[in-house]
Design a protein around this motif. Structure first.
Motif, PDB file in Angstrom:
ATOM      1  N   ASP A 151       1.109  -1.404   0.010  1.00 40.48           N
ATOM      2  CA  ASP A 151      -0.851   0.110  -0.116  1.00 40.48           C
ATOM      3  C   ASP A 151       0.699   0.919  -0.081  1.00 40.48           C
ATOM      4  OD1 ASP A 151      -3.079  -0.740   0.223  1.00 40.48           O
ATOM      5  OD2 ASP A 151      -1.781  -2.329   2.104  1.00 40.48           O
ATOM      6  N   THR A 152       1.957   1.176   0.123  1.00 37.19           N
ATOM      7  CA  THR A 152       2.828   2.525   0.599  1.00 37.19           C
ATOM      8  C   THR A 152       4.453   1.966   0.313  1.00 37.19           C
ATOM      9  OG1 THR A 152       1.732   2.979   2.745  1.00 37.19           O
ATOM     10  CG2 THR A 152       3.683   4.252   1.932  1.00 37.19           C
ATOM     11  N   PHE A 153       5.226   2.830  -0.309  1.00 34.70           N
ATOM     12  CA  PHE A 153       6.451   2.506  -0.746  1.00 34.70           C
ATOM     13  C   PHE A 153       7.168   3.831  -0.249  1.00 34.70           C
ATOM     14  CE2 PHE A 153       9.946   3.162  -3.348  1.00 34.70           C
ATOM     15  CZ  PHE A 153      10.700   1.911  -3.485  1.00 34.70           C
ATOM     16  N   LEU A 154       8.099   3.649   0.771  1.00 33.90           N
ATOM     17  CA  LEU A 154       8.733   4.738   0.609  1.00 33.90           C
ATOM     18  C   LEU A 154      11.024   4.394   0.681  1.00 33.90           C
ATOM     19  CD1 LEU A 154       8.576   4.250   5.359  1.00 33.90           C
ATOM     20  CD2 LEU A 154       6.942   5.768   3.221  1.00 33.90           C
ATOM     21  N   CYS A 155      11.120   5.624   0.078  1.00 32.90           N
ATOM     22  CA  CYS A 155      12.197   6.048  -0.031  1.00 32.90           C
ATOM     23  C   CYS A 155      13.085   6.717   0.285  1.00 32.90           C
ATOM     24  CB  CYS A 155      12.300   5.527  -1.693  1.00 32.90           C
ATOM     25  SG  CYS A 155      13.780   5.579  -2.025  1.00 32.90           S
ATOM     26  N   LEU A 156      13.375   7.185   1.376  1.00 29.39           N
ATOM     27  CA  LEU A 156      13.079   8.175   1.914  1.00 29.39           C
ATOM     28  C   LEU A 156      15.091   8.777   2.154  1.00 29.39           C
ATOM     29  CD1 LEU A 156      10.814   7.979   4.144  1.00 29.39           C
ATOM     30  CD2 LEU A 156      10.152   9.690   2.037  1.00 29.39           C
ATOM     31  N   TYR A 157      15.879   9.810   1.710  1.00 27.28           N
ATOM     32  CA  TYR A 157      17.009   9.840   1.647  1.00 27.28           C
ATOM     33  C   TYR A 157      18.161   9.228   1.219  1.00 27.28           C
ATOM     34  CZ  TYR A 157      16.645  13.284   6.022  1.00 27.28           C
ATOM     35  OH  TYR A 157      15.840  14.326   6.303  1.00 27.28           O
ATOM     36  N   ALA A 175       8.685   0.827  -7.701  1.00 30.07           N
ATOM     37  CA  ALA A 175       8.072   1.404  -6.707  1.00 30.07           C
ATOM     38  C   ALA A 175       6.143   1.319  -7.372  1.00 30.07           C
ATOM     39  CB  ALA A 175       7.922   2.922  -5.894  1.00 30.07           C
ATOM     40  N   GLN A 176       6.408   1.143  -8.584  1.00 31.51           N
ATOM     41  CA  GLN A 176       5.213   1.079  -9.413  1.00 31.51           C
ATOM     42  C   GLN A 176       4.848  -0.406  -9.822  1.00 31.51           C
ATOM     43  OE1 GLN A 176       4.274  -0.853 -12.785  1.00 31.51           O
ATOM     44  NE2 GLN A 176       2.067   0.765 -12.917  1.00 31.51           N
ATOM     45  N   MET A 184       0.373   5.005  -2.471  1.00 30.20           N
ATOM     46  CA  MET A 184       0.787   5.744  -2.497  1.00 30.20           C
ATOM     47  C   MET A 184       3.128   5.593  -2.317  1.00 30.20           C
ATOM     48  SD  MET A 184       1.876   9.060   0.048  1.00 30.20           S
ATOM     49  CE  MET A 184       0.068   9.134   0.489  1.00 30.20           C
ATOM     50  N   ALA A 185       3.578   6.216  -3.115  1.00 26.08           N
ATOM     51  CA  ALA A 185       5.010   6.090  -3.049  1.00 26.08           C
ATOM     52  C   ALA A 185       5.343   7.742  -2.146  1.00 26.08           C
ATOM     53  CB  ALA A 185       6.152   5.756  -4.682  1.00 26.08           C
ATOM     54  N   GLY A 229       5.415   5.544 -14.982  1.00 22.74           N
ATOM     55  CA  GLY A 229       4.001   5.355 -14.290  1.00 22.74           C
ATOM     56  C   GLY A 229       3.060   5.604 -13.073  1.00 22.74           C
ATOM     57  N   LEU A 230       3.675   6.659 -12.335  1.00 23.82           N
ATOM     58  CA  LEU A 230       3.712   6.931 -11.323  1.00 23.82           C
ATOM     59  C   LEU A 230       2.725   8.826 -10.778  1.00 23.82           C
ATOM     60  CD1 LEU A 230       6.529   6.249  -8.581  1.00 23.82           C
ATOM     61  CD2 LEU A 230       3.670   5.292  -8.721  1.00 23.82           C
ATOM     62  N   SER A 231       2.056   8.985 -10.706  1.00 23.45           N
ATOM     63  CA  SER A 231       1.142   9.819 -11.230  1.00 23.45           C
ATOM     64  C   SER A 231       1.265  10.819 -10.160  1.00 23.45           C
ATOM     65  CB  SER A 231      -0.352   9.606 -10.839  1.00 23.45           C
ATOM     66  OG  SER A 231      -1.063  11.139 -11.233  1.00 23.45           O
TER      67      SER A 231
END
Length: 262
Positions: A151-157, A175-176, A184-185, A229-231
């Motif tokens: 449901d959620t993709f995190l990519c931080l720092y 992520a897609q 949500m990404a 492919g991510l809006s």
């Protein structure tokens, strides 16, 4: 004729140099992040609690959770659900998100990071946890079996640490792939401005400028996400915090098959 030949050679060298620099920087990055976690500066760059201290560790997770909540409320998302973090590091984000998640998947290049992240999550909650090691020679393999599963993709720092647009494109493609439609990404990158010093620093010693290796303008990253492919829906800018500067956070949604365009 000789001058024309010299110009041709010079142009060929300029064309090859960025690729050579990227290849060298990729090798340096792979060696650096695959190393053991015993070095204090490495732990700091991986955002271990022991590396950055309790206050900064808690602040990273808290601040990112608050930004996520703003996005989620605006997009009418009720909860993070099943979460995957790409580049989990020492668990600063995982410790904040996992207690609110149905399940948490930590993915990272480093086995030491995965072990430390798992330790932090288990000390914070009993949420089901899975760890996956990212092999830089085939990063998509770490997402095997997760098609439309999160449901959620995190990519931080993380994105500023990668080497070049294609590496970032690969992350956004993953992520897609793993997000369910409507998921949500929550992704952050470091943006550059018109000033040359804010641009990426590939070609120099990786460890000297690792947090500014790959940067984008706000619009460039928006368009790249859309191509993958991510809006893109929302952006939140953090010009400066205790760690660094010029952070841009994006809420990227995997479109539903029958969704109306925004």
């Amino acid at each position: 004729m000789a001058l024309r030949g010299e110009r041709f050679v010079a142009a060929a060298v300029r064309a090859v140099r960025p690729r050579w620099h990227d290849a060298r920087t990729r090798e340096q990055a792979a060696r650096y992040w695959s190393a053991t976690g015993s070095d204090v500066s490495w732990q700091s760059n991986s955002h271990w609690r022991d590396g950055i201290g309790d206050q900064a560790f808690e602040e990273i997770g808290r601040d990112h959770w608050l930004i996520y909540q703003r996005f989620a409320r605006a997009l009418r998302i009720q909860a993070p659900g099943r979460v995957i973090e790409w580049g989990a590091g020492g668990g600063a984000n995982a410790a904040a998100f996992a207690p609110r998640a149905q399940g948490f998947i930590a993915a990272d290049i480093s086995l030491d990071n995965l072990a430390e992240c798992a330790r932090q999550v288990k000390s914070a909650c009993s949420t089901p946890l899975e760890t996956r090691r990212i092999d830089l020679s085939n990063p998509t393999a770490a997402a095997d079996g997760l098609q439309d599963a999160c449901d959620t993709f995190l990519c931080l720092y993380v994105i500023e640490l990668t080497v070049g647009v294609e590496a970032v494109r690969s992350i956004l493609g993953i992520a897609q792939r793993v997000l369910r439609p409507g998921g949500m990404a929550f992704v952050q990158m470091k943006y550059h401005t018109g000033e040359s010093y804010t641009r990426g620093w590939r070609g120099l010693a990786y460890t000297r400028n690792l947090a500014s290796t790959t940067t984008f303008t706000i619009e460039e990253f928006w368009r790249l996400a859309d191509e993958c492919g991510l809006s893109p829906q929302l952006i939140y800018l953090v010009p400066h915090n205790r760690l660094d500067s010029r952070y841009a956070y994006y809420a990227l949604i995997k479109p539903e098959a029958d969704a109306e365009p925004w």
